[in-house]
Design a protein around this motif. Structure first.
Motif, PDB file in Angstrom:
ATOM      1  N   LEU A 187     -98.894  29.478  46.562  1.00 28.30           N
ATOM      2  CA  LEU A 187     -98.943  28.334  47.473  1.00 28.30           C
ATOM      3  C   LEU A 187     -97.541  27.758  47.683  1.00 28.30           C
ATOM      4  CD1 LEU A 187    -100.525  26.314  49.172  1.00 28.30           C
ATOM      5  CD2 LEU A 187    -100.923  24.976  47.081  1.00 28.30           C
ATOM      6  N   ALA A 188     -96.771  27.700  46.599  1.00 34.53           N
ATOM      7  CA  ALA A 188     -95.393  27.208  46.734  1.00 34.53           C
ATOM      8  C   ALA A 188     -94.607  28.087  47.705  1.00 34.53           C
ATOM      9  CB  ALA A 188     -94.712  27.187  45.367  1.00 34.53           C
ATOM     10  N   LYS A 189     -94.787  29.388  47.595  1.00 39.52           N
ATOM     11  CA  LYS A 189     -94.120  30.316  48.513  1.00 39.52           C
ATOM     12  C   LYS A 189     -94.546  30.055  49.957  1.00 39.52           C
ATOM     13  CE  LYS A 189     -93.673  35.295  49.390  1.00 39.52           C
ATOM     14  NZ  LYS A 189     -94.082  36.657  48.918  1.00 39.52           N
ATOM     15  N   ALA A 190     -95.843  29.844  50.151  1.00 35.41           N
ATOM     16  CA  ALA A 190     -96.362  29.581  51.490  1.00 35.41           C
ATOM     17  C   ALA A 190     -95.800  28.287  52.067  1.00 35.41           C
ATOM     18  CB  ALA A 190     -97.892  29.518  51.455  1.00 35.41           C
ATOM     19  N   LEU A 191     -95.521  27.325  51.209  1.00 35.77           N
ATOM     20  CA  LEU A 191     -95.017  26.019  51.647  1.00 35.77           C
ATOM     21  C   LEU A 191     -93.490  25.945  51.636  1.00 35.77           C
ATOM     22  CD1 LEU A 191     -97.557  23.778  49.703  1.00 35.77           C
ATOM     23  CD2 LEU A 191     -97.542  24.231  52.166  1.00 35.77           C
ATOM     24  N   GLY A 192     -92.843  27.063  51.301  1.00 34.29           N
ATOM     25  CA  GLY A 192     -91.391  27.079  51.290  1.00 34.29           C
ATOM     26  C   GLY A 192     -90.779  26.326  50.117  1.00 34.29           C
ATOM     27  N   ILE A 193     -91.515  26.219  49.021  1.00 39.71           N
ATOM     28  CA  ILE A 193     -91.040  25.516  47.820  1.00 39.71           C
ATOM     29  C   ILE A 193     -90.565  26.538  46.802  1.00 39.71           C
ATOM     30  CG2 ILE A 193     -91.729  24.018  45.909  1.00 39.71           C
ATOM     31  CD1 ILE A 193     -93.807  22.787  47.828  1.00 39.71           C
TER      32      ILE A 193
END
Length: 282
Positions: A187-193
């Motif tokens: 999810l972090a990857k998907a949100l650019g985090i």
């Protein structure tokens, strides 16, 4: 004198710790080089399990599974000293632990299943946790031996095989935790985090500290006083799923959880605490 059968990462460090305590240890491993490497630390390696156990009063095992334990013990048994004690640290089935305890007792040997929540560093340091259950007289007799190996020896009472079951329960939680962390990174990857920011979050906020209270709430079975309503948790999960799907990130755990959330919302539990999804497992 002791024998250790199975000198992978965990077994090898158990052996090294024994040697550091001044104990004499004979070792065997299916991949002979792993046992032979321990000779530099003072162990004596053998090519067969029956040779490795000769003269040993206590035989420790850390192997792969039930079938491997049965196979290795059968091969080793021709070298057993009279009244040798077998202590098995392998993660096995409950039925297997029960059957081996009875089988070796019938043959005049003591078998105790003592699985662990310990990684290789714990084995070397004598930290972590070791689990036992079954004959309390046997556990009392072997307690001093086991306590040298672990930071905490946890006795789950007289029921044979219970320690094996508890070990599987704990491993399920560890598997679920790791899969949940993988989803969090997804999810972090998907949100650019960046993952370092996620690490910073968990460095400051420890969700694990709430596990005992959450577990007690689930066990109590009263979901009518929510701290997080199921409808709201489902809304948040929907935002997570949407973000992941837009970025082409595949989540492992969350889709299964969402399916359960939808099931319980359909049953009319949307205003209950979201942990109601565990109700059927009580």
């Amino acid at each position: 004198m002791k024998a250790y059968l199975g000198t992978g990462l965990l077994g090898a460090n158990f052996v090294k710790a024994m040697l550091r305590r001044g104990e004499e240890v004979q070792v065997w491993n299916r991949t002979a080089s792993k046992a032979q490497a321990l000779e530099a630390d003072g162990a004596k390696a053998f090519e067969s399990p029956s040779e490795a156990v000769k003269g040993a009063d206590i035989i420790h095992l850390t192997l792969k599974d039930d079938a491997t334990v049965n196979e290795v013990l059968a091969a080793a048994s021709t070298g057993f000293s009279p009244a040798a004690v077998i202590i098995d640290h392998t993660t096995t089935s409950v039925a297997g632990a029960i059957e081996r305890t009875a089988f070796w007792k019938d043959k005049g040997f003591c078998y105790l299943h003592a699985p662990v929540f310990m990684g290789p560093p714990n084995a070397l340091e004598g930290s972590g946790s070791m689990l036992v259950s079954g004959d309390q007289a046997v556990i009392a007799q072997l307690g001093p031996e086991l306590e040298k190996m672990t930071g905490k020896l946890i006795n789950f009472g007289p029921e044979e095989g219970k320690a094996a079951g508890i070990k599987l329960v704990g491993n399920l939680f560890l598997i679920s935790l790791t899969a949940g962390l993988a989803d969090a990174l997804g999810l972090a990857k998907a949100l650019g985090i960046d993952a370092t920011d996620v690490a910073s979050l968990f460095g400051s906020w420890n969700p694990g500290a709430g596990v005992p209270a959450r577990f007690d709430k689930i066990r109590a079975g009263d979901f009518s006083k929510p701290s997080w309503e199921l409808d709201m948790a489902r809304k948040d999960a929907g935002l997570m799923m949407e973000a992941a799907e837009k970025s082409g990130v595949n989540l492992t755990v969350l889709p299964a959880v969402v399916s359960q959330m939808d099931n319980w919302i359909a049953k009319g539990h949307g205003a209950d605490d979201w942990s109601v999804i565990a109700k059927d497992n009580l």
